[in-house]
Motif scaffolding. Structure first.
Motif, short mmCIF file in Angstrom:
data_model
loop_
_atom_site.label_atom_id
_atom_site.label_comp_id
_atom_site.label_asym_id
_atom_site.label_seq_id
_atom_site.Cartn_x
_atom_site.Cartn_y
_atom_site.Cartn_z
N GLN A 183 -2.90 -5.18 8.81
CA GLN A 183 -2.01 -5.37 7.58
C GLN A 183 -2.10 -4.24 6.74
N LYS A 184 -3.14 -3.35 6.73
CA LYS A 184 -3.40 -2.17 6.20
C LYS A 184 -2.23 -1.42 6.39
N LEU B 93 -1.15 8.05 -2.43
CA LEU B 93 -1.16 6.72 -1.67
C LEU B 93 -2.16 6.70 -0.33
N SER B 94 -2.19 7.81 0.13
CA SER B 94 -2.87 7.98 1.49
C SER B 94 -4.37 7.86 1.01
N GLY B 95 -4.80 8.58 0.12
CA GLY B 95 -6.04 8.59 -0.48
C GLY B 95 -6.39 7.11 -0.95
N TYR B 96 -5.47 6.48 -1.41
CA TYR B 96 -5.84 5.16 -2.14
C TYR B 96 -6.01 4.06 -0.96
N LYS C 135 -6.89 4.69 1.97
CA LYS C 135 -8.23 5.01 2.84
C LYS C 135 -9.49 4.51 2.18
N ARG C 136 -9.46 4.29 0.93
CA ARG C 136 -10.66 3.77 0.05
C ARG C 136 -10.41 2.53 -0.54
N THR C 137 -9.38 1.54 -0.02
CA THR C 137 -9.24 0.53 -0.68
C THR C 137 -9.29 -0.49 0.36
N ASP C 138 -10.17 -1.74 -0.05
CA ASP C 138 -10.39 -2.80 0.85
C ASP C 138 -9.33 -3.73 0.72
#
Length: 194
Positions: free
Chosen positions: A23-24, A98-101, A103-106
Motif C-alpha cells: 500500500q505504501k 516526497l521520498s523522505g516523507y 520513508k518516515r510516515t506510517d
C-alpha cells in the motif's frame, strides 16, 4: 518468520501487515504521478501565460512612460531556458521531499487517524452579535484613527501604528465566519450536522 507462521494458521485470510508495504508503494507511485502532473501542468501553464503577460506589461510600460524605437520587445526561444530549469528544480525538490516523507510516515496510522471523528466544539450564540460589533468597530477605528491623530493630537502617526486599529475587524470577521459555520444565522437551525 511471523508472516510464514500467520500464513500457515490462516491460509485464506490476508495478514494485516502484509499489505502495509505494497500500500505504501502504491501510494508513493500515485503521489509521484500526481506531483509530476501538477508541477508540469502549473509550471507549464505559467511558462505559456508568462509570454503574453510580459508582452502586456511591456506594452503598457512603453505607452505610459517611454516609447522609443529602442524599446521594442523581442522574444527569443532561449528565454524559456530559465523557467524550464526552475521547473526541473521544483520537480526534483518535490520528489525528494516526497521520498523522505514516505520513508518516515506510517500510512496505516494516517488511515486510522483519518477515520476518527473529531468532536465539534459548540460556539456560543453571542458570537454572532459580538462579531458584527467587533467588525464594525475595527473598520471605524482603523478608518478614523489617522484623522484623529492629525486633528486632535497634531501628530502624524506611522501607518503600522494606525493599522493596528483594524485588528478588531479581523477578530470580528473570524468570529463571524465561525458563528456562520457552526450555528448559522437563523434561530433554531444548525448548519453543521454531526
Amino acid at each position: 518468520m511471523p508472516q510464514a507462521f500467520f500464513s500457515v494458521l490462516n491460509p485464506g485470510k490476508r495478514v494485516f501487515f502484509w499489505r502495509s508495504e505494497p500500500q505504501k508503494k502504491e501510494l508513493s507511485v500515485s503521489l509521484k504521478q500526481e506531483i509530476i502532473g501538477l508541477t508540469l501542468y502549473s509550471c507549464g501553464l505559467g511558462i505559456l501565460l508568462g509570454t503574453p503577460l510580459s508582452w502586456g506589461v511591456w506594452t503598457i510600460f512603453r505607452y505610459t512612460l517611454a516609447d522609443t524605437p529602442e524599446m521594442i520587445l523581442l522574444f527569443d526561444i532561449r528565454a524559456y531556458l530559465i523557467p524550464i530549469i526552475f521547473t526541473s528544480f521544483i520537480l526534483i525538490a518535490l520528489l525528494w521531499i516526497l521520498s523522505g516523507y514516505m520513508k518516515r510516515t506510517d500510512i496505516l496510522s494516517i488511515i486510522h487517524q483519518s477515520h476518527r471523528a473529531e468532536a465539534l466544539h459548540p460556539t456560543p450564540r453571542w458570537f454572532g452579535p459580538v462579531s458584527v460589533l467587533l467588525f464594525l468597530a475595527g473598520i471605524i477605528l482603523g478608518y478614523f484613527t489617522p484623522t484623529f491623530c492629525v486633528r486632535v493630537l497634531h501628530w502624524y502617526a506611522p501607518e503600522f501604528l494606525t493599522g493596528l486599529f483594524y485588528l478588531p475587524a479581523f477578530a470580528g470577521l473570524y468570529m463571524m465566519l465561525l458563528h456562520t459555520v457552526v450555528n448559522g444565522w437563523r434561530r433554531g437551525k444548525t448548519v453543521i450536522l454531526t
